[in-house]
Each structure stands twice: as structure tokens, then as C-alpha cells.
Design an enzyme around this catalytic site. Structure first.
Site, mmCIF file in Angstrom:
data_model
loop_
_atom_site.group_PDB
_atom_site.id
_atom_site.type_symbol
_atom_site.label_atom_id
_atom_site.label_comp_id
_atom_site.label_asym_id
_atom_site.label_seq_id
_atom_site.Cartn_x
_atom_site.Cartn_y
_atom_site.Cartn_z
ATOM 1 N N CYS A 142 1.799 3.435 12.054
ATOM 2 C CA CYS A 142 2.774 2.946 11.081
ATOM 3 C C CYS A 142 3.122 4.098 10.142
ATOM 4 O O CYS A 142 2.456 5.141 10.152
ATOM 5 C CB CYS A 142 2.227 1.759 10.297
ATOM 6 N N HIS B 30 0.842 -1.199 0.000
ATOM 7 C CA HIS B 30 0.000 0.000 0.000
ATOM 8 C C HIS B 30 0.869 1.238 0.000
ATOM 9 O O HIS B 30 2.031 1.208 0.402
ATOM 10 C CB HIS B 30 -0.934 0.018 1.212
#
Length: 683
Positions: free
Chosen positions: A193, A65
Site C-alpha cells: 500500500c 495512519h
């Protein structure tokens, strides 16, 4: 709002065998759906995100991603592999692959949808349905969260489930009084993250699910791209322990002060939440209190327990190394503007009034409006004033990175003392680390609630400044000054092969990560010498800047001489890289390195090493910390200096062209197959 995923974005028979090929196959579907505007540019962004941390998860899931300017609508493509694809998960290859694409400026609603998918991936029933699905339209609907029409048999099953749940609820109500009397163990957690799209929310869901299974009340704050909503202070106050599962800095850490802390990476929160909860309970039972929460800036655990106790791995030591790098880079990042402004003002003063302008009288007493020398002296003295802050700022913000605002005063004081005892740049590094450590130690001491308000503004700065001052003046200042003098003498005495070797090392460091930690270490080493310039330190500064110009210049030249080896996006980036390289902005080569690291990085490192070695061998010097070709008049041996840059650029260009041409042969042969089908060969 367009649908996040449609049937056209589902591949239930993904034939790719590598993660690069899988990303390309799914990205091609996004391009066909007009969700991605530039295939290769988008794949470069995916590769850059993958280089930060593998995106494989336990349970056979891969979630490559990124956020990219080449995405015009948040999009999800799904592929199911029969053979499995290695995405770096500990339990083996992934058969469920989700390629998540978000625009660079995606709004919160879209990112909330993506985060919702990330949470659902923690549900075994959801992943089982994905593995069993046979119709792309049904699978797309399942991923979107749309329930398929229920068959009569299914309705009966659901009715039975509802009856069973009602019975269980009644049974629970019967013993409700006893349950209400027992207070569950409470944990607050933070997950984050680098991208803030997937891992953040998957870790949150995993921890929450594990808490429910263990009878533990887990409340999670997700610091991701879909927003940052702080935990209720009352919830934090009532918590028995804290879990941080993060790969970027936790925001506002001071809220969790005085709680037992488990501090790990975000993937640990996804893969082993039950272990983390058990560890949090053990720490609470032992009464362990972490000091890491006293810093809002430093990433990582303050007590060294970054992983599980007794694991026997080197994770804790690696985590400390990451934290130390973060502390040092915090100081360097705040110091660089002082270096740039002060250094360029001094360099400009030399260009106007010559090097002797450094000994001019103070312009506060001697300034003539119409004299060029007066203006040159003014610029020199302003720049020198800015340079006078280098070491204190370095020390102050290293300490700030470790222990937040209370550490600023002792850090600046320690840096100023480093200048007083002639400990220089090394003294500033040590003073900053000492100040941060002393403040963290003071923060460990429990104090009465009535004193907490004055601790960060009075007590901690007072005590820490006194301790750091004593250490710098009496204990470590003079030894560091001796070491600094020895380093200066060594630099001044460098000649021949020794100087060339240093140039090679600096060139390799500047070009390895192009703006990353090694690059910054080499640059900080060079600019530290400008605080008290010597012939040796000026040579080092020249070699560092020359080598840092090579990567973008080489990529610009390569895209010019062999255009067919590069994508359209890379060729456009190549035009910009001419200016970036000439301006000493090494980061201009990062898009090329992210797209093809195995060929680009070794090539530019070789070119940087050549340039660094030649610059040192030619004896080129530089008094400005930045500027690229625009400060050539201030360079000693300017023609030889430019020759060194040109030589390194040619070496790097030749290598990257040769390596890319060798790679291109196999795909071209495959594309010429008799069946006319497209074949992708991952190199």
C-alpha cells in the site's frame, strides 16, 4: 524504546462523530504524550494519506495512519466509539479507531511492531477483546501484545484447550499418511500500500488466514515499510497461482512470469480474500497465464482481470485507466529532465545572443573563445541536442513502463521514427504505446527454456523494433503527422475567445492536483510544443507556467495578509511558498491543499484559470520550459505576463481567505460556550 501505546493514548469513550474529529481527538493525546510535536502539521499529513485511499476496513475498524516529520516516536492511539465513525468501509461505520503515527524515517523495528498490530486486527478474538475492555491500561497491554495475568478458571480453560488440541493432533497424525500424499494448492501473494504500514500487513494476514481455512498453502511477500524480503525462488516456482493485492507498483514482477494472476487493490485482499483465492484456483484450472508479470514498472493487471470475473462493475476499466496514466507519466517523468536542461540552455543562449543565434553555424567548426555569440551558439546547440531526445525518450520510457527493459529499444526506435515522419509529440506517445504492446504480445508466446536467456536482449528487441518500425513508417506515422500539423495550425490560429478558453482549461488543469496527473498532462502538452516551437505553442507554454505559479504564491500571500486563519506550520510553509511559487514549483501549495482541500483547491483553480486566460489574451510567449520569474527576460510581453500572474494570485488569495474566514466563525462561537469546554466542528 518507548512503549508504542500507553493507557493515556486509549480513549474508550470516543465522542467524535467524524473521521477528522476522531483523528484530532486521538492526535491531541499524542501531543500530550510528547509523541507529536505539531498537531496541525501532523493532522495535515494524516489528511493527505486519507485522501489517497479511505482507511476504513470491514468489521468496524478505522486505521488512519501516516508517516510524518512531526512525529518523534512511533505511536499508536486507540479510540472506541459508541455511535460509529464513517471511515469509508463498505460495511458501515467503525467503532474501533487506531491512529498510527510513524516518524518520517522510522526504523524497521518500529514499523515491524506496527505491521504486527495490522495483522492482529484480522483476528476476531482480538477485536472482540478490544470491544469488551473496560480498563485503558488493560486495553493498552492487549494492543502491545502483553497477556494479562491468568485467573485460575482461565488456567483450567486453557488446560482443556490444550488437551483438546492434543487430541486433535493425534487424530490428524492417524491420517497423516493420507494427507501427506495430497499436495495442497499453492499460492504466492504480494501485498503493498502507499504508506506500507497497515494495509500491507493486514492484507497479508487476511490472505494467509483464508488460505488456512480453505486448505490452500498461501505464502505472502509484504512490500511495506518494515522491509522487503523476496519470496524464495523455489516457492515461487512451485506456486500454482499468484495474487497481487497492491496499490503501488509490485517490485520485480518478472519473478512471477507464466503464472495465473489475480491482480486487485490492497483492500480487496483484506475484505474478500476467500474470493481471490477461489478466483486464483479457477484461473489455474482454466490455464490462464497473465502477461502483467513481464513488467517491473507498470502498476496493474496486464490481462484486464483486475477484479473478479463477472462482477459487472467498472473496476477493470478504471484499473486500465490507472495503468495507462502510469505508462504515460513514466515517459513524461523521464522526458522532463531533457526538457529542463535543453530548454534552459536554449533560453540562456537567446538571452546572450538573441533569437537569431538559432541559425548560427556549427560550433564544432566555428568557435571563437572570446566572442559572446560563439558561447551563445554553443549553449543553443547543446540545448538543441538535448531537445532532440525528447520524443525518443518519451516513447522509450512509455514502453519501458509497460514492459520493462526489453521494450526500451523498440520504444526509442519508434520515437526516432516519429521525428523522421514529422509526427512529433503525438507520434512519440503512440510509438511508446505500440512498442510496449508489441513487447507484451511477444512475451505471451511460450518459448523453450534454452531460448529464455536471449529473449529479452536479442529476440524481443529485434522483433518488436521491426514491427514498431513498420507500423510507424507505413501505417500510423503519416496520419499522426497530419494530426500533429492540424494541432499546430490550430494553436497558431488561436485568437480572441478561443485562446482565452484554452488558457482557462490549462489553468484549471495545472491547479487541480498541483503536480498530479492532470497537472503533468497540461505540462507535457506544453513542453511537447517546444520540440518544434511555433507562436501558438509558445503561448501555451507561457500560460501553463504562469498558472502553475499561482497556487504557492496565493498561499504565501494568504498566510501573510491573514495570518490568524492559518496554523503555525502553515505560516512557515507560506514563507517557503514565495520562493517555490516564483520558481514555478506548483507542489509548494500541496500542504495547504491536503489540510483543507475543499477551500484551497477551488480557490487556486479559479486563480489559475484567470492567469491562464489573461496570459493567452495578452499573447505572452515563453521559450523556456521552466524557471518561473527567473526567465522573465525570455518572455514575450513580460509586463503583461507578470500582471496575469498577479491577477490570478489575488483572485486565489481572496477566495481562500473568504472561505477560511467563513469556516472559522462556527468553531469560534462554539469555543466560547459557557462550560468552557473545547468543541471541534468539522467543516
Amino acid at each position: 524504546m518507548s512503549e508504542l501505546i500507553t493507557a493515556e493514548l486509549v480513549d474508550l469513550d470516543l465522542s467524535a462523530t467524524t473521521k477528522d474529529a476522531a483523528a484530532r481527538s486521538l492526535a491531541e493525546r499524542m501531543v500530550a504524550a510528547h509523541r507529536v510535536t505539531d498537531l496541525d502539521g501532523f493532522l495535515a499529513d494524516v489528511a493527505a494519506r486519507e485522501a489517497q485511499m479511505p482507511t476504513g476496513l470491514d468489521g468496524g475498524i478505522g486505521i488512519p495512519h501516516c508517516r510524518s516529520e512531526h512525529v518523534n516516536a512511533p505511536t499508536l492511539a486507540f479510540g472506541r466509539s459508541g455511535a460509529g465513525i464513517d471511515f469509508g468501509a463498505a460495511d458501515g461505520p467503525a467503532d474501533l479507531v487506531f491512529l498510527i503515527a510513524a516518524p518520517a524515517g522510522a526504523d524497521d523495528d518500529h514499523l515491524t511492531i506496527l505491521s504486527g498490530l495490522a495483522r492482529r486486527l484480522m483476528d476476531p478474538e482480538f477485536t472482540a477483546a478490544l470491544r469488551a475492555g473496560t480498563d485503558p491500561r488493560a486495553v493498552a497491554a492487549l494492543i502491545r501484545g502483553e497477556e494479562p495475568p491468568e485467573e485460575p478458571e482461565q488456567e483450567q480453560v486453557e488446560t482443556g484447550k490444550q488437551e483438546q488440541e492434543q487430541a486433535e493432533t493425534a487424530a490428524e497424525a492417524a491420517g497423516g499418511t493420507e494427507a501427506a500424499e495430497s499436495v495442497p494448492f499453492r499460492i504466492v501473494a504480494v501485498t503493498s500500500c502507499p504508506t506500507g504500514i497497515a494495509h500491507t500487513y493486514m492484507a497479508a494476514e487476511s490472505l494467509a488466514a483464508a488460505g488456512r481455512a480453505e486448505g490452500v498453502e498461501v505464502t505472502v511477500e509484504t512490500q511495506g515499510s518494515a522491509g522487503f524480503k523476496k519470496l524464495d525462488p523455489a516457492v515461487v516456482a512451485a506456486a500454482d497461482a499468484v495474487i497481487w493485492a497492491h496499490d503501488v507498483e509490485v517490485r520485480e514482477k518478472a519473478r512471477f512470469r507464466g503464472k495465473p494472476l489475480v491482480d486487485v487493490g490492497v483492500k480487496a485482499g483484506i475484505n474478500r480474500p476467500a474470493e481471490l483465492i477461489a478466483e486464483a484456483r479457477r484461473k489455474a484450472e482454466r490455464g490462464e497465464i497473465s502477461t502483467a508479470t513481464d513488467s517491473d514498472k507498470a502498476s496493474g493487471s496486464g490481462d484486464g482481470d483486475g477484479d473478479m470475473d463477472g462482477s459487472g462493475s467498472g473496476a477493470d476499466h478504471a484499473h486500465f485507466g490507472v495503468r495507462l496514466r502510469t505508462y504515460l507519466m513514466s515517459g513524461v517523468s523521464y522526458m522532463v529532465p531533457f526538457v529542463a536542461a535543453g530548454g534552459l540552455l536554449i533560453a540562456l543562449s537567446f538571452a546572450i545572443g538573441g533569437y537569431e543565434i538559432a541559425s548560427a553555424k556549427s560550433v564544432a567548426d566555428h568557435f571563437v573563445w572570446g566572442e559572446a555569440d560563439s558561447w551563445a551558439a554553443l549553449l543553443n546547440q547543446i540545448g538543441s541536442a538535448a531537445f532532440g531526445f525528447l520524443v525518443p525518450v518519451l516513447a522509450g520510457y512509455i514502453a519501458y513502463g509497460m514492459a520493462d527493459r526489453p521494450a526500451l529499444v523498440p520504444g526509442f526506435v519508434g520515437g526516432a521514427i516519429a521525428l523522421t515522419v514529422n509526427a512529433g509529440f503525438l507520434g512519440g506517445l503512440v510509438a511508446g504505446l505500440l512498442a510496449g504492446a508489441v513487447v507484451m504480445a511477444v512475451q505471451r508466446v511460450p518459448v523453450h527454456a534454452t531460448l529464455r536467456g536471449i529473449m529479452p536482449v536479442l529476440v524481443i528487441p529485434l522483433i518488436a523494433s521491426a514491427v514498431v518500425g513498420f507500423l510507424m513508417f507505413i501505417v500510423v506515422g503519416k496520419p499522426i503527422a497530419s494530426l500533429q500539423n492540424a494541432l499546430t495550425d490550430w494553436l497558431n490560429g488561436l485568437s480572441g475567445s478561443n485562446a482565452v478558453i484554452l488558457g482557462v482549461v490549462l489553468g484549471l488543469m495545472m491547479c487541480f492536483d498541483m503536480g498530479g496527473p492532470l497537472n503533468k498532462v497540461a505540462y507535457a502538452f506544453a513542453v511537447g510544443g517546444l520540440a518544434d516551437p511555433t507562436p501558438g505553442s509558445l503561448k501555451v507554454m507561457a500560460a501553463v507556467m504562469a498558472a502553475g505559479m499561482v497556487p504557492p504564491l496565493a498561499m504565501a500571500l494568504a498566510t501573510t495578509v491573514r495570518r490568524r486563519l492559518f496554523t503555525k506550520t502553515e505560516r512557515e510553509n507560506g514563507r517557503a511558498a514565495w520562493v517555490l511559487g516564483a520558481s514555478f514549483i506548483t507542489e509548494g501549495a500541496i500542504p495547504f491543499a491536503a489540510a483543507d482541500p475543499l477551500r484551497v483547491i477551488p480557490s487556486v483553480m479559479a486563480g489559475g484559470a484567470v492567469t491562464g486566460a489573461l496570459s493567452m489574451a495578452f499573447g505572452a510567449t515563453l521559450r523556456a520550459p521552466h524557471g518561473g520569474v527567473f526567465v522573465v527576460p525570455l518572455i514575450g510581453e513580460p509586463f503583461l505576463y507578470l500582471l496575469a500572474i498577479a491577477a490570478g494570485t489575488l483572485v486565489a488569495t481572496a477566495l481562500v481567505v473568504l472561505l477560511k474566514a467563513a469556516r472559522r466563525t462556527a468553531p469560534e462561537a462554539a469555543d466560547a460556550g459557557a462550560d468552557g469546554s473545547r468543541v471541534t466542528v468539522a467543516a
